[in-house]
Design an enzyme around this catalytic site. Structure first.
Site, PDB file in Angstrom:
ATOM      1  N   SER A 225      65.648  -2.414 -47.651  1.00 20.79           N
ATOM      2  CA  SER A 225      65.043  -3.582 -47.028  1.00 20.79           C
ATOM      3  C   SER A 225      65.031  -4.805 -47.937  1.00 20.79           C
ATOM      4  O   SER A 225      65.005  -5.937 -47.447  1.00 20.79           O
ATOM      5  CB  SER A 225      63.611  -3.251 -46.593  1.00 20.79           C
ATOM      6  OG  SER A 225      62.873  -2.723 -47.674  1.00 20.79           O
TER       7      SER A 225
ATOM      8  N   ASP B 147      52.712  -6.462 -50.112  1.00 17.10           N
ATOM      9  CA  ASP B 147      53.038  -5.159 -50.695  1.00 17.10           C
ATOM     10  C   ASP B 147      53.627  -5.253 -52.092  1.00 17.10           C
ATOM     11  O   ASP B 147      53.827  -4.245 -52.761  1.00 17.10           O
ATOM     12  CB  ASP B 147      53.978  -4.368 -49.782  1.00 17.10           C
ATOM     13  CG  ASP B 147      55.320  -5.060 -49.557  1.00 17.10           C
ATOM     14  OD1 ASP B 147      55.615  -6.056 -50.238  1.00 17.10           O
ATOM     15  OD2 ASP B 147      56.081  -4.583 -48.685  1.00 17.10           O
TER      16      ASP B 147
ATOM     17  N   HIS C  38      58.574  -6.671 -50.945  1.00 16.06           N
ATOM     18  CA  HIS C  38      59.462  -7.412 -50.067  1.00 16.06           C
ATOM     19  C   HIS C  38      59.306  -8.914 -50.280  1.00 16.06           C
ATOM     20  O   HIS C  38      58.231  -9.390 -50.641  1.00 16.06           O
ATOM     21  CB  HIS C  38      59.210  -7.019 -48.614  1.00 16.06           C
ATOM     22  CG  HIS C  38      59.529  -5.579 -48.359  1.00 16.06           C
ATOM     23  ND1 HIS C  38      58.557  -4.603 -48.322  1.00 16.06           N
ATOM     24  CD2 HIS C  38      60.713  -4.939 -48.184  1.00 16.06           C
ATOM     25  CE1 HIS C  38      59.136  -3.428 -48.107  1.00 16.06           C
ATOM     26  NE2 HIS C  38      60.437  -3.603 -48.024  1.00 16.06           N
TER      27      HIS C  38
END
Length: 645
Positions: A498, A620, A623
């Site tokens: 990601s 988080d 990302h």
């Protein structure tokens, strides 16, 4: 966990005594409380992410061996005196010992989440119910909840899996042990049967575990962890506490203490050095830990041991007696008062406050919840309350102080996050995979302004210390990173998870024609399949970017296999990771080690380049927001420009 402490209270606190706890011949072993204290402190340090206790998860394994020893020792002692055992009474006392503290903690967590985050409370329904029925470990297994590799807020009750294993053992083991005592009265035969069962459990762990993958299945499983309890049980049959001689010669005592001291030193060393992602831990490592723990227990349980006297010193004994309470309370305190997006450093003040709150809650739970209920009658509980009132307002004061500690910690952790709109990153170039990537929109921390990356190359890849690595060495400036020389991306392939998807739109703009194959949740174990597919499609270029390790650790063998399959590539850029999870340092160390073996591989040091730039990340801490993604892409482009294939 705390069976040993009951004997102490039998002798010194005049509490009512049940048959299995009969004081006749019973001996308090303070050294075991000291070992219990060491174990719970190791677990707490591990959950605080302190790097000097990276093997703190071994503390749970030590607890298992202690529990197996004490419960079996008590059952055998009672059996030899009475030739019977009241199983119902045994199970009721187990429930009275373990349930009150856990229910109190669950109520506390539920009320906290009801006020602070009701949606999160709804998501944890299954965890609460499974914990109450002591099947939480199997619930986690069947729902594929990882202990090691997860994003988003951790569950504040995620530590109750170990209590489920112990309680399942307490339900089944007395039945099996009574059968063994009746039909295999010879100690040698009984020990053999127990050790064979332990070997079967250890073998199950080794066979079920797949190297380089998430070990949560074997870490949670009763079938794959019960060997520790059984090794403790075998020790109880071999080394019953009631039959140990109180006197030894000087030489024998010295030998006993030397063995115990050496075992204790090895346990501490393992807590300091063990890597939770090491394959060896699940293929014999936990078994070795259990046997070493058994040796230490044997020494600490012996009445002539000086080491037992040292480990039974008052501070360690105080912690050990309350170790169950500490284990119950410390984890929700840490989880509920910690942010998710801190990417750098240890926050000492927050840790101190979390420790104070944990110890206060444990002390209150032990004295005003666990002890009164364990003593057996509501009359005695009322008497305890009357006595408490006579001692003044201390309990009320302590209860009032705890929110004053917890609320500021939680607020300081989360007030710095500013809500933003949900963002979707999708690369629109000629990629093999298009993947929508949505992240929770909260910003963490304060950081330096964006900088223009500057990279330098070091030669001689044969030596790890001189491995080609690109670092961001430019001082911070009030401008966004830019790439002045846009070059073609033809022949360039990026494989990642990601994070590469975050940077995909900017890579596509800076390197037109680049092939990007990204997928949320991808691991290094998936890379060979991706590489083979791209080769078959004719989309694997001669210059390759690999960005993996965000979602969990991998072993050196897996990375070596990937790089070997790309040995004909002109250039490989291997990006290390920044992820505020326990596997970060393991991933980066393995990347540095293995990359030194391949002359066509260069490390892009994203870990160093992103240091201090928390405003580039979502909550988080992994990302990337738009600015962070652009900065990330610019570093990769600069690296490709400066490394000539």
């Amino acid at each position: 966990m705390n069976d040993n402490m009951r004997i102490f209270r039998n002798q010194h606190m005049r509490e009512s005594i049940s048959p299995l706890q009969s004081a006749s011949g019973k001996r308090y072993m303070p050294g075991l409380d000291g070992l219990r204290a060491l174990s719970v402190l190791a677990v707490i340090a591990y959950h605080l992410n302190l790097k000097w206790a990276q093997g703190g998860l071994l503390g749970v394994g030590i607890f298992f061996v202690i529990s197996g020893y004490l419960i079996t020792d008590q059952i055998i002692n009672y059996w030899e005196q009475h030739r019977r055992l009241n199983l119902l009474d045994f199970w009721i006392r187990r429930a009275r010992r373990l349930l009150p503290a856990m229910i109190g903690m669950l109520l506390f967590v539920a009320l906290w989440l009801l006020v602070v985050d009701p949606s999160r409370l709804h998501m944890l329904q299954g965890g609460f119910i499974s914990s109450l029925f002591y099947v939480n470990n199997w619930w986690l297994i069947f729902h594929k909840v990882s202990y090691f590799e997860s994003f988003g807020p951790p569950s504040p009750i995620g530590h109750l899996w170990s209590l489920a294993i112990e309680e399942q053992f307490y339900i089944l083991w007395p039945l099996l042990l009574l059968i063994g005592l009746k039909f295999a009265p010879r100690r040698g035969k009984l020990i053999g049967l127990i050790l064979v069962s332990a070997a079967a459990s250890a073998l199950a762990m080794a066979l079920i575990y797949v190297p380089g993958t998430d070990p949560s299945r074997v870490y949670y499983g009763t079938d794959t962890r019960v060997f520790a309890l059984l090794i403790g049980a075998a020790l109880a049959v071999l080394w019953p506490s009631q039959k140990l001689q109180t006197t030894l010669s000087g030489t024998e005592r010295l030998a006993l203490d030397l063995f115990g001291g050496l075992g204790l030193f090895v346990l501490i060393l393992l807590i300091y050095q063990t890597n939770e992602f090491a394959d060896s831990l699940y293929r014999g490592g936990f078994v070795l830990l259990s046997f070493i723990t058994a040796v230490v227990i044997a020494v600490l349980a012996h009445p002539a041991s000086r080491l037992g006297w040292i480990m039974g010193c008052k501070p360690l004994r105080w912690i050990g007696v309350r170790s169950y309470s500490l284990y119950i309370w410390h984890y929700p305190v840490i989880i509920l008062t910690s942010p998710n997006g801190i990417t750098d450093g240890v926050h000492v003040l927050r840790i101190i406050m979390q420790l104070i709150a944990s110890f206060l809650l444990a002390a209150l739970s032990y004295k005003y919840v666990e002890e009164p209920i364990r003593r057996g009658s509501f009359k005695e509980m009322r008497q305890t309350k009357i006595t408490s009132r006579r001692r003044g307002f201390r309990p009320v004061f302590l209860i009032a102080v705890i929110p004053l500690i917890l609320i500021p910690i939680a607020c300081s952790s989360f007030l710095s996050f500013k809500p933003e709109s949900e963002t979707v990153f999708e690369s629109t170039g000629p990629q093999n995979v298009k993947e929508e990537h949505k992240e929770t929109a909260n910003q963490a921390g304060t950081a330096e302004p964006s900088v223009k990356p500057s990279v330098t190359e070091e030669k001689e890849p044969e030596e790890p210390s001189t491995l080609p690595v690109f670092h961001d060495t430019t001082e911070a400036e009030d401008k966004k990173p830019e790439v002045t020389d846009i070059r073609s991306g033809k022949g360039v392939t990026a494989i990642g998870d990601s994070v590469i998807l975050d940077a995909a739109p900017f890579l596509d703009k800076m390197l037109p024609g680049i092939v990007i194959d990204g997928k949320v949740g991808r691991q290094m174990s998936h890379a060979p399949e991706v590489i083979n597919r791209l080769k078959e499609q004719g989309r694997l270029g001669s210059r390759i970017i690999i960005e993996l390790g965000t979602n969990g650790a991998f072993n050196k063998k897996q990375l070596r296999k990937v790089l070997h399959s790309l040995r004909d590539a002109e250039q490989i850029l291997l990006i290390n990771t920044r992820v505020p999870r326990k596997w970060q340092d393991t991933v980066n160390a393995d990347i540095a080690k293995v990359s030194s073996e391949f002359s066509n591989t260069t490390i892009v040091d994203w870990y160093s380049a992103s240091k201090g730039k928390d405003d580039y990340f979502y909550k988080d801490g992994v990302h990337l927001k738009r600015e962070g993604a652009e900065y990330y892409a610019s570093i990769l482009v600069k690296a490709m420009e400066q490394v000539k294939p």
